[in-house]
Scaffold this motif. Structure first.
Motif, PDB file in Angstrom:
ATOM      1  N   LEU A 101       9.546  -6.201   0.997  1.00  0.00           N
ATOM      2  CA  LEU A 101      10.473  -4.956   1.481  1.00  0.00           C
ATOM      3  C   LEU A 101      10.914  -4.439   0.254  1.00  0.00           C
ATOM      4  CD1 LEU A 101      11.436  -4.233   4.442  1.00  0.00           C
ATOM      5  CD2 LEU A 101      13.664  -5.456   3.738  1.00  0.00           C
ATOM      6  N   ILE A 102      10.553  -3.120  -0.141  1.00  0.00           N
ATOM      7  CA  ILE A 102      10.648  -2.415  -1.340  1.00  0.00           C
ATOM      8  C   ILE A 102      11.442  -1.384  -1.110  1.00  0.00           C
ATOM      9  CG2 ILE A 102       9.490  -1.282  -3.237  1.00  0.00           C
ATOM     10  CD1 ILE A 102       6.934  -3.047  -2.442  1.00  0.00           C
ATOM     11  N   LEU A 103      12.599  -1.331  -2.162  1.00  0.00           N
ATOM     12  CA  LEU A 103      13.577   0.010  -2.081  1.00  0.00           C
ATOM     13  C   LEU A 103      12.858   0.796  -3.248  1.00  0.00           C
ATOM     14  CD1 LEU A 103      16.795  -1.680  -1.951  1.00  0.00           C
ATOM     15  CD2 LEU A 103      15.836  -0.447  -0.223  1.00  0.00           C
ATOM     16  N   ASP A 125       0.815  -1.218   0.066  1.00  0.00           N
ATOM     17  CA  ASP A 125       0.028   0.049  -0.005  1.00  0.00           C
ATOM     18  C   ASP A 125       0.827   1.177  -0.166  1.00  0.00           C
ATOM     19  OD1 ASP A 125      -2.472  -1.606  -0.019  1.00  0.00           O
ATOM     20  OD2 ASP A 125      -2.561  -1.529   2.092  1.00  0.00           O
ATOM     21  N   GLN A 126       2.002   1.185   0.639  1.00  0.00           N
ATOM     22  CA  GLN A 126       2.883   2.549   0.807  1.00  0.00           C
ATOM     23  C   GLN A 126       3.389   2.522  -0.424  1.00  0.00           C
ATOM     24  OE1 GLN A 126       5.893   1.004   3.983  1.00  0.00           O
ATOM     25  NE2 GLN A 126       4.544   2.296   5.483  1.00  0.00           N
ATOM     26  N   TYR A 127       3.900   1.429  -1.262  1.00  0.00           N
ATOM     27  CA  TYR A 127       4.521   1.576  -2.652  1.00  0.00           C
ATOM     28  C   TYR A 127       3.523   2.226  -3.497  1.00  0.00           C
ATOM     29  CZ  TYR A 127       6.644   0.042  -6.621  1.00  0.00           C
ATOM     30  OH  TYR A 127       7.452   0.065  -7.958  1.00  0.00           O
ATOM     31  N   LEU A 128       2.330   1.310  -3.619  1.00  0.00           N
ATOM     32  CA  LEU A 128       1.432   1.903  -4.655  1.00  0.00           C
ATOM     33  C   LEU A 128       0.860   3.377  -4.444  1.00  0.00           C
ATOM     34  CD1 LEU A 128      -0.899  -1.238  -4.756  1.00  0.00           C
ATOM     35  CD2 LEU A 128       1.093  -0.734  -6.286  1.00  0.00           C
ATOM     36  N   GLU A 129       0.821   3.718  -3.310  1.00  0.00           N
ATOM     37  CA  GLU A 129       0.532   5.299  -2.874  1.00  0.00           C
ATOM     38  C   GLU A 129       1.665   6.194  -3.574  1.00  0.00           C
ATOM     39  OE1 GLU A 129      -0.284   8.339   0.723  1.00  0.00           O
ATOM     40  OE2 GLU A 129       0.078   6.316   1.091  1.00  0.00           O
ATOM     41  N   LEU A 130       3.080   5.766  -3.401  1.00  0.00           N
ATOM     42  CA  LEU A 130       4.045   6.663  -4.052  1.00  0.00           C
ATOM     43  C   LEU A 130       4.157   6.550  -5.320  1.00  0.00           C
ATOM     44  CD1 LEU A 130       7.122   5.792  -1.306  1.00  0.00           C
ATOM     45  CD2 LEU A 130       5.694   7.970  -1.650  1.00  0.00           C
TER      46      LEU A 130
END
Length: 819
Positions: free
Chosen positions: A220-222, A189-194
């Motif tokens: 875990l996404i960079l 969710d954090q990644y898709l928002e960014l």
């Protein structure tokens, strides 16, 4: 009579091809177009980039001209990049002379800080591995998850191998990731928002397939605003927490890419960045001031080029929202790499020119040092008389009332963090002392001290210290003073905590090693450990001691310096922005006060900023001084410090580094004749030593597949992302041997042939040599191949005596703007 030609009929394939050409021609934007192609981009993208379908050209990036820009000369993105670099390098050349003069003046005058009581390590982690283990990585070319053997060496570049066998056989790594500027995300969710915010209009509707599917619940996404993204997942929450702490340490270390020992190039570069952004009316802290010079310069270019590129290409991206997001990530990464290569060539050329001119500049400074200082003081007095009344009113009305609030917000989490450093150090030494009493005495001391020496670089044990800085907030003040993010202050304080812990540990090691030379008994050793611990803690932190206390407490000194730097970093840009409309226009008339011979060493803009700094500095010093009286912050007052109180301690640091594993390893571990151990015994001993040189234990040592029950959502069998197919291929992949692979590009994209082992003599040896694990007959005297220093952040010597662009992240103490 000529035979009439028969009418040629086109095949359905040809008709379809013509229609596609017509559609592409209709969709194109009129105007002059220039094509940006990075070196080896065609080969790299053909072999690596995912197939996004129609609507995007993966080989090259087209930048159509718009409006008045480029209708006459067809200005391309490469030309725009060149223009930005030319303007910045002009600032850099100006600041180089000023930084050279300031460095030589400081060297001659010799004004230094009070002597620290704690010793410091010259080579903090030489040939150490911070962390190693297995994790799953998402491959964008095959759209599948692969199990990779990963390790973090002492330079904090994440190295990914095909598997552990490939690492032991010295096969070049799949990728080396320099994590400067990246954010660590633990949820999709954090990644898709960014990702959605980076490209407006591509937010996926609920129920649609996301841009990425994770087969477990622990991703875990960079994430980077411009460069390539990296996707990992773990099997359990404990592994996710452990890898998050490790990768966060990598980001923290790589962000601190310009070392403080760079007295000329480093300050000149950071001042040039600040001056350039101020010329664009951009004041305040900058979140992307992280990494080495080339990474920072690439971020600076992308800050301007990115919005233009997005405005040009976003309307032309085709497909569903997640497809457009994939296309944009690929395009942004391609442009970022092109910008990086262009910035590297331009910056190296300017540095070469400045190095040729440096001897002549140094000769002028040495000859005319007094005249230059006098001329600068005269210029400062004139500027002060002109702008001081306005600056004092601005400080009194807009800055002074908020200094106590800013200082309080900084002090609370910082003091808690340094107190936690003291507590962790005390606990580890006390536990070691108990183990010496209960288990092995001096025979086990080498093993215990080997672990203790790496305490400051243990991401998990230091995590409780770093977490104390996370609550840092500047509520209300952050918008007022144009602070884009508090992360720069958090990471700076966390780096200081790590340095303080390492200094305390190294001081303890040195004193204990001296005590062991006396041959103490087991009981005497335990008493000595306790006595040395108390001695070090006095230097580390001392709340509320009397004025007769002789130690210059390092923790208090370090924190007060951090508070002063942070307050200046927050208030000075705000003051410059406030004063710019009334004061900046008057600066041009002061240029005539500078002699032409000294124009390279005295700049009106820099002198003006120094005058502004002086107007607010007295209020900052007073606020920090008053805070030192408050007992809750554990700050030691400067008025009761006695300098050089323990000079004999620093004489102990002149010897060679202590190798606890070699000196006090104990011979009882190896059975049989110690002079001729068998191959299995030698391999076991080698493995023990290799593990001893690793800071954190291995995570998920066994290579296993992803669990079936961890799949959040089943996919159709025909899908390329099928989890069933993924598991089947993973199971086969783990049994296969790793084929030779090409060497990695910056941040992990393979692009060039990797040299054979031993072909590059300048390459450093890896932190832990896998040669010790091989049979004697197969061991080679060559070192295993390492990634190029450009990729991992290592500093290499440059030909011709020219100092290299700083790509190292060793021993840096944070990028601080100097005024």
């Amino acid at each position: 009579m000529a035979r009439p030609q028969a009418k040629r009929t086109q095949s359905p394939v040809g008709v379809a091809r013509k229609k596609r050409r017509a559609r592409r021609s209709a969709a194109s934007v009129p105007g002059v177009r220039e094509k940006l192609v990075i070196p080896s981009a065609r080969r790299r993208i053909r072999s690596e980039a995912p197939d996004h379908g129609a609507g995007v050209c993966p080989v090259s990036v087209w930048l159509p001209s718009q409006g008045s820009l480029g209708q006459e000369d067809g200005r391309s993105g490469a030309e725009k990049t060149g223009k930005i670099l030319t303007e910045f390098l002009r600032f850099y050349e100006d600041q180089y002379g000023v930084a050279l003069f300031n460095s030589m003046r400081h060297e001659i005058e010799g004004t230094g800080a009070p002597q620290a009581q704690l010793l410091w390590r010259k080579v903090p982690l030489d040939e150490r591995i911070i962390f190693s283990g297995n994790l799953f990585q998402y491959q964008e070319d095959s759209k599948k998850w692969r199990n990779r053997f990963s390790l973090v060496p002492h330079n904090y570049g994440l190295v990914l191998y095909e598997n552990k066998v490939a690492y032991e056989r010295q096969v070049p790594p799949r990728a080396v990731i320099n994590s400067a500027g990246y954010k660590i995300l633990t949820s999709l969710d954090q990644y898709l928002e960014l990702v959605g915010n980076s490209l407006p209009g591509t937010t996926s509707k609920s129920g649609t397939a996301p841009v990425l599917k994770c087969p477990t619940q622990f991703p875990l996404i960079l994430w980077h605003p411009s460069a390539r993204h990296y996707y990992f997942c773990m099997m359990t929450e404990a592994e996710q927490d452990k890898w998050q702490a490790v990768l966060q340490d990598c980001v923290r270390h790589c962000n601190n890419g310009i070392p403080e020992d760079s007295k000329v190039e480093g300050p000149a570069f950071t001042d040039a960045i600040r001056m350039y952004r101020q010329s664009k009316e951009l004041y305040g802290t900058w979140e992307m001031l992280c990494g080495n010079e080339l990474q920072i310069l690439s971020n600076l270019v992308m800050e301007e080029l990115g919005p233009e590129l997005k405005a040009e290409l976003a309307p032309r991206l085709k497909g569903k929202p997640q497809e457009r997001q994939r296309q944009w990530i690929q395009i942004s990464d391609t442009v970022y790499r092109m910008v990086y290569e262009q910035a590297k060539a331009r910056l190296e050329a300017v540095l070469s020119k400045l190095q040729l001119a440096r001897p002549a500049m140094e000769a002028v400074i040495r000859t005319d040092m007094d005249q230059i200082i006098t001329s600068k003081e005269h210029l400062a007095s004139k500027i002060r008389a002109s702008i001081l009344p306005k600056a004092e009113v601005c400080v009194r009305n807009h800055v002074q009332p908020y200094i106590p609030s800013i200082l309080e917000a900084l002090m609370v989490p910082t003091s808690q963090g340094f107190t936690e450093v003291r507590d962790v150090f005390f606990k580890e030494v006390t536990d070691m002392n108990l183990n010496v009493i209960n288990e092995g005495g001096i025979d086990k001391l080498g093993e215990y001290m080997e672990k203790l020496s790496q305490l400051a670089y243990h991401p998990l044990k230091m995590q409780s210290c770093y977490e104390k800085m996370e609550p840092l907030r500047l509520d209300g003040l952050q918008q007022r003073f144009d602070v884009s993010s508090t992360s720069v202050f958090k990471q700076r304080a966390q780096i200081l905590m790590r340095e303080q812990m390492d200094n305390a540990v190294y001081t303890f090691e040195t004193l204990l090693h001296q005590e062991l030379g006396k041959g103490p008994t087991k009981e005497e050793l335990c008493k000595s450990i306790q006595r040395i611990l108390e001695r070090v803690l006095k230097s580390l932190l001392c709340p509320g001691r009397s004025s007769r206390q002789k130690y210059d407490y390092d923790s208090s000194t370090v924190r007060k310096r951090f508070f002063r730097e942070a307050l200046l970093q927050i208030t000075i840009p705000f003051l410059l922005k406030k004063l710019a409309p009334t004061c900046k226009s008057e600066l041009s008339r002061f240029q005539e006060l500078i002699f032409e011979d000294f124009a390279r060493f005295i700049l009106v803009e820099n002198t003006y900023e120094e005058v502004v700094l002086q107007t607010v500095m007295k209020d900052i010093l007073q606020a920090v001084k008053e805070a030192a009286v408050q007992r809750k912050h554990n700050l030691y007052r400067d008025s009761v410090v006695m300098h050089n109180s323990d000079p004999n301690l620093h004489l102990l640091a002149e010897g060679l580094p202590i190798d606890w594993g070699e000196e006090y390893s104990g011979s009882s571990d190896s059975g049989g004749d110690p002079g001729s151990p068998g191959v299995p015994e030698a391999a076991t001993l080698s493995e023990k030593r290799r593990r001893a040189k690793q800071v954190v234990s291995v995570v998920q040592d066994e290579e296993v597949g992803l669990p079936f029950e961890a799949v959040p959502e089943p996919l159709p069998p025909a899908s390329a992302d099928s989890i069933t197919e993924l598991r089947g291929l993973l199971a086969r992949d783990l049994q296969a041997e790793s084929p030779p692979l090409a060497g990695p590009l910056l941040n992990g994209a393979p692009a060039q042939e990797s040299p054979q082992p031993g072909a590059a003599p300048e390459a450093a040896s890896p932190p832990a040599s896998p040669l010790r694990q091989l049979p004697p007959g197969k061991a080679s005297d060559l070192e295993p191949p390492k990634p190029s220093d450009q990729e991992t952040g290592e500093q290499v010597s440059s030909p011709g005596g020219r100092p290299p662009i700083h790509t190292t992240t060793e021993d840096g103490a944070g990028v601080q703007t100097e005024f």
